[in-house]
Design an enzyme around this catalytic site. Structure first.
Site, PDB file in Angstrom:
ATOM      1  N   TYR A 243      57.901  31.879  39.959  1.00 29.65           N
ATOM      2  CA  TYR A 243      58.850  32.490  40.833  1.00 29.65           C
ATOM      3  C   TYR A 243      59.502  31.929  41.587  1.00 29.65           C
ATOM      4  O   TYR A 243      59.092  30.907  42.195  1.00 29.65           O
ATOM      5  CB  TYR A 243      57.992  33.813  41.594  1.00 29.65           C
ATOM      6  CG  TYR A 243      57.399  34.766  40.793  1.00 29.65           C
ATOM      7  CD1 TYR A 243      58.138  35.565  40.065  1.00 29.65           C
ATOM      8  CD2 TYR A 243      55.944  35.047  40.709  1.00 29.65           C
ATOM      9  CE1 TYR A 243      57.586  36.754  39.151  1.00 29.65           C
ATOM     10  CE2 TYR A 243      55.374  35.972  39.906  1.00 29.65           C
ATOM     11  CZ  TYR A 243      56.213  36.964  39.095  1.00 29.65           C
ATOM     12  OH  TYR A 243      55.429  37.667  38.476  1.00 29.65           O
TER      13      TYR A 243
ATOM     14  N   LYS B 183      28.943  36.970  59.448  1.00 30.22           N
ATOM     15  CA  LYS B 183      29.825  38.106  59.415  1.00 30.22           C
ATOM     16  C   LYS B 183      30.763  38.030  58.398  1.00 30.22           C
ATOM     17  O   LYS B 183      30.808  37.048  57.695  1.00 30.22           O
ATOM     18  CB  LYS B 183      30.543  38.070  60.912  1.00 30.22           C
ATOM     19  CG  LYS B 183      31.128  36.612  61.137  1.00 30.22           C
ATOM     20  CD  LYS B 183      31.705  36.525  62.683  1.00 30.22           C
ATOM     21  CE  LYS B 183      32.132  35.144  63.014  1.00 30.22           C
ATOM     22  NZ  LYS B 183      32.304  34.787  64.428  1.00 30.22           N
TER      23      LYS B 183
END
Ligand SMILES: *Cc1c(COP(=O)(O)O)cnc(C)c1O
Length: 363
Positions: free
Chosen positions: A259, A35
């Site tokens: 940042y 999956k």
């Protein structure tokens, strides 16, 4: 001439991990769980690499099962969450998908839909996870209704799922096992097939050896446990997430990186910029100090993860560093679990979050 970021997928390691799952329970059948794009490794390539060895595959939803059929995978494919509508039951009958039946509407769709061929059914019991499945008290009546339907193929499998099997001292697993076994007793069919084990149970709970095992995470070569474990330690990581240095600079004490300027150099520091960021699936929450492998050594991430880049403190590397130098974000030498624990998550999440921008290279 290309971005150096890629996920190298070692298909032989995948097959070896699957063989380990099989060898731990030689009397069981092992169904690879593929999956979520095979936990980020590519559904089709993963299933193809295991196609000679696997008796069936497991996926979350019908879209994933249809993708495997389009790629010519012939094995039965179990939909772990079952059919979400009556038309999915019809498609399952046509395509030889197996259906988990875990709630009333699914049971009704199963017995009431007009089918050309019977479908193989797994009944899911809720033994304590409280997410999917019938109450164990209803096991007998659910089994009766399904086994007497023409739509249901012989040999129903009774399944459940563990909540805490990754913790080898947790008592919850034994309780789930007991609830499961007493529900099986009420059905009182000696030939009933059972399935409980996920990776953690296959590796660490030898008392759980049923007809079907459902290995997922372990196939991709990482341990479901947070402690060393003798079987899990035999796995080999299938994915190497790699990139390279694209820029270097020296900064002075007091200067910050990235940042929000959340990391400031305490000493003269060498900073390497790597071409990977959260746009590739590298976790943005990775804090200062998260390990990144360069020249075989763990170097600490410093500064915020950007969309396309990260910055690493390489001051302590013994060799001079040049642009183009290869970098491993995780892989056989740097377990994804180790990176995940710095990020407050689990390796499962990091693997499945690898983004479409990252080319996969299959070995
Ligand atoms: C995902 C899943 C598995 C595989 O679990 P792992 O921990 O990855 O081995 C097994 N069974 C069910 C029902 C699942 O949803």
């Amino acid at each position: 001439m290309s971005r150096p970021t890629s996920a190298i997928i070692d298909l032989q390691a995948l097959r070896d991990n699957f063989s380990l799952a099989q060898s731990l329970a030689p009397d069981s059948q092992s169904m690879p769980i593929v999956k979520a794009n095979a936990y980020g490794h590519g559904t089709v390539q993963t299933a193809k690499a295991l196609a000679e060895m696997a008796p069936a595959f497991g996926v979350a939803c019908i879209e994933e099962a249809l993708e495997l059929r389009s790629a010519d995978i012939r094995q039965p494919i179990l939909l772990l969450e079952g059919a979400q509508s009556a038309d999915e039951v019809l498609v399952a009958a046509q395509e030889n998908f197996w259906l988990m039946v875990e709630n009333r509407p699914q049971l009704e769709a199963m017995v009431n839909t007009q089918l050309q061929k019977p479908v193989k059914v797994w009944i899911k019991l809720d033994t304590g996870m409280h997410r999917l499945g019938f109450h164990p008290e209803d096991a007998q009546s659910v089994y009766q209704q399904l086994s007497s339907s023409q739509n249901v193929a012989k040999q129903i499998v009774i399944a459940s799922h563990f909540a805490c099997a990754d913790n080898l001292t947790n008592k919850f697993t034994k309780q789930q096992l007991e609830r499961f076994e007493s529900a099986i007793q009420t059905i009182a069919k000696p030939d009933i097939l059972k399935s409980l084990a996920n990776s953690a149970a296959i590796l660490g709970w030898p008392e759980v050896r049923d007809h079907w095992q459902r290995p997922g995470y372990m196939l991709y070569g990482n341990s479901p446990f947070s402690q060393p474990q003798h079987n899990a330690d035999r796995l080999t990581a299938v994915m190497q997430f790699k990139s390279a240095v694209i820029s270097t600079r020296n900064i002075d004490p007091g200067q910050s990186v990235g940042y929000t300027a959340n990391w400031t150099a305490q000493r003269p520091s060498s900073i390497a910029t790597i071409a990977v960021g959260y746009g590739d699936g590298y976790p943005r929450q990775a804090p200062n100090g998260t390990p990144v492998l360069i020249q075989g050594r763990r170097c600490p991430l410093v500064g915020c993860v950007s969309m396309d880049m990260i910055t690493v403190d390489v001051t302590d590397l013994p060799q001079p560093l040049s642009i183009g130098e290869p970098v491993t974000l995780w892989g056989p030498e740097l377990p994804v679990n180790e990176v995940a624990s710095h990020c407050g998550t689990i390796g499962y999440e990091l693997l499945t979050r690898i983004s479409a921008r990252v080319p996969k290279i299959y070995l």
